[in-house]
Each structure stands twice: as structure tokens, then as C-alpha cells.
Design a protein around this motif. Structure first.
Motif, PDB file in Angstrom:
ATOM      1  N   THR A  97      35.259  48.632  95.017  1.00 37.49           N
ATOM      2  CA  THR A  97      35.197  47.566  94.037  1.00 37.49           C
ATOM      3  C   THR A  97      33.914  46.787  94.260  1.00 37.49           C
ATOM      4  OG1 THR A  97      37.599  47.409  94.083  1.00 37.49           O
ATOM      5  CG2 THR A  97      36.408  45.550  93.159  1.00 37.49           C
ATOM      6  N   GLU A  98      33.236  46.477  93.177  1.00 37.07           N
ATOM      7  CA  GLU A  98      32.001  45.699  93.279  1.00 37.07           C
ATOM      8  C   GLU A  98      32.319  44.301  93.807  1.00 37.07           C
ATOM      9  OE1 GLU A  98      28.385  44.128  90.400  1.00 37.07           O
ATOM     10  OE2 GLU A  98      30.002  45.315  89.549  1.00 37.07           O
ATOM     11  N   LYS A  99      31.530  43.853  94.766  1.00 41.32           N
ATOM     12  CA  LYS A  99      31.773  42.523  95.333  1.00 41.32           C
ATOM     13  C   LYS A  99      31.315  41.447  94.357  1.00 41.32           C
ATOM     14  CE  LYS A  99      27.708  41.048  97.908  1.00 41.32           C
ATOM     15  NZ  LYS A  99      27.715  39.614  97.749  1.00 41.32           N
ATOM     16  N   TRP A 100      31.943  40.299  94.482  1.00 40.67           N
ATOM     17  CA  TRP A 100      31.571  39.141  93.667  1.00 40.67           C
ATOM     18  C   TRP A 100      30.344  38.493  94.273  1.00 40.67           C
ATOM     19  CZ3 TRP A 100      33.711  38.344  89.080  1.00 40.67           C
ATOM     20  CH2 TRP A 100      34.950  38.919  88.817  1.00 40.67           C
ATOM     21  N   SER A 101      29.424  38.051  93.438  1.00 39.80           N
ATOM     22  CA  SER A 101      28.211  37.377  93.887  1.00 39.80           C
ATOM     23  C   SER A 101      28.312  35.884  93.588  1.00 39.80           C
ATOM     24  CB  SER A 101      26.987  37.954  93.172  1.00 39.80           C
ATOM     25  OG  SER A 101      26.832  39.323  93.495  1.00 39.80           O
ATOM     26  N   HIS A 151      30.779  35.316  83.778  1.00 36.15           N
ATOM     27  CA  HIS A 151      31.151  34.736  85.070  1.00 36.15           C
ATOM     28  C   HIS A 151      32.655  34.535  85.121  1.00 36.15           C
ATOM     29  CE1 HIS A 151      31.047  31.218  82.449  1.00 36.15           C
ATOM     30  NE2 HIS A 151      31.858  30.617  83.318  1.00 36.15           N
ATOM     31  N   ARG A 152      33.146  34.258  86.327  1.00 34.29           N
ATOM     32  CA  ARG A 152      34.543  33.898  86.530  1.00 34.29           C
ATOM     33  C   ARG A 152      34.556  32.632  87.362  1.00 34.29           C
ATOM     34  NH1 ARG A 152      33.811  38.344  84.808  1.00 34.29           N
ATOM     35  NH2 ARG A 152      35.299  39.966  84.319  1.00 34.29           N
ATOM     36  N   LYS A 191      31.739  32.826  90.200  1.00 32.73           N
ATOM     37  CA  LYS A 191      31.441  34.142  90.763  1.00 32.73           C
ATOM     38  C   LYS A 191      30.975  35.073  89.666  1.00 32.73           C
ATOM     39  CE  LYS A 191      32.552  33.253  95.025  1.00 32.73           C
ATOM     40  NZ  LYS A 191      31.644  33.457  96.132  1.00 32.73           N
ATOM     41  N   ARG A 193      29.587  39.316  88.724  1.00 26.54           N
ATOM     42  CA  ARG A 193      29.386  40.715  89.092  1.00 26.54           C
ATOM     43  C   ARG A 193      27.990  41.088  88.613  1.00 26.54           C
ATOM     44  NH1 ARG A 193      35.243  42.810  87.755  1.00 26.54           N
ATOM     45  NH2 ARG A 193      36.125  42.569  89.825  1.00 26.54           N
ATOM     46  N   SER A 221      26.636  43.878  88.029  1.00 27.26           N
ATOM     47  CA  SER A 221      26.625  44.874  86.954  1.00 27.26           C
ATOM     48  C   SER A 221      26.863  44.230  85.588  1.00 27.26           C
ATOM     49  CB  SER A 221      27.671  45.960  87.210  1.00 27.26           C
ATOM     50  OG  SER A 221      28.976  45.410  87.198  1.00 27.26           O
ATOM     51  N   GLU A 222      27.763  43.242  85.516  1.00 26.06           N
ATOM     52  CA  GLU A 222      28.027  42.554  84.244  1.00 26.06           C
ATOM     53  C   GLU A 222      26.829  41.721  83.808  1.00 26.06           C
ATOM     54  OE1 GLU A 222      31.564  40.247  84.802  1.00 26.06           O
ATOM     55  OE2 GLU A 222      32.882  41.985  84.673  1.00 26.06           O
TER      56      GLU A 222
END
Length: 63
Positions: A5-9, A36-37, A44, A46, A48-49
Motif C-alpha cells: 500500500t502506498e504510504k501517506w505523505s 488530500h485526506r 495526508k 498520496r 500518486s494521486e
């Protein structure tokens, strides 16, 4: 096959990734234009998004 799973940045990491200030990222969050979330009080992202958002050209249309 690994299902990683891609980590949150963090806000700081995404600002550095894009080469903009943290204030710019906060402004985009306020305008609800950058993907964002919100997790508690933290924002946070991603990578890639965010990269897909930039590639779509939507980031260039922010006023």
C-alpha cells in the motif's frame, strides 16, 4: 506478489515533492483542489494521486 500500500505523505513532504511552499499547499487544501485526506488534525496525501492531479492539468487552473 506483494500487495504494498502506498504510504501517506505529510503536508511538508508533498510541498517538497511539488517544489512549492507549505502555505501554497494549505491554500490549495482550503480551495479543495488538491487531492488530500484529513486524518484528525493532519492532512495526508498520496503522491500518486497528487501526480495524477498535476498531470491532468487541473493544478494549472488554480486562481
Amino acid at each position: 506478489m506483494l500487495n504494498e500500500t502506498e504510504k501517506w505523505s505529510s503536508l511538508e513532504e508533498i510541498a517538497e515533492h511539488l517544489g512549492v511552499s507549505k502555505d501554497t499547499i494549505r491554500s490549495w487544501i482550503k480551495k479543495d483542489v488538491i487531492p488530500h485526506r484529513r486524518i484528525g488534525k493532519l492532512f495526508k496525501f498520496r503522491i500518486s494521486e497528487v501526480d495524477t492531479w498535476v498531470d491532468s492539468g487541473k493544478s494549472a487552473k488554480i486562481k
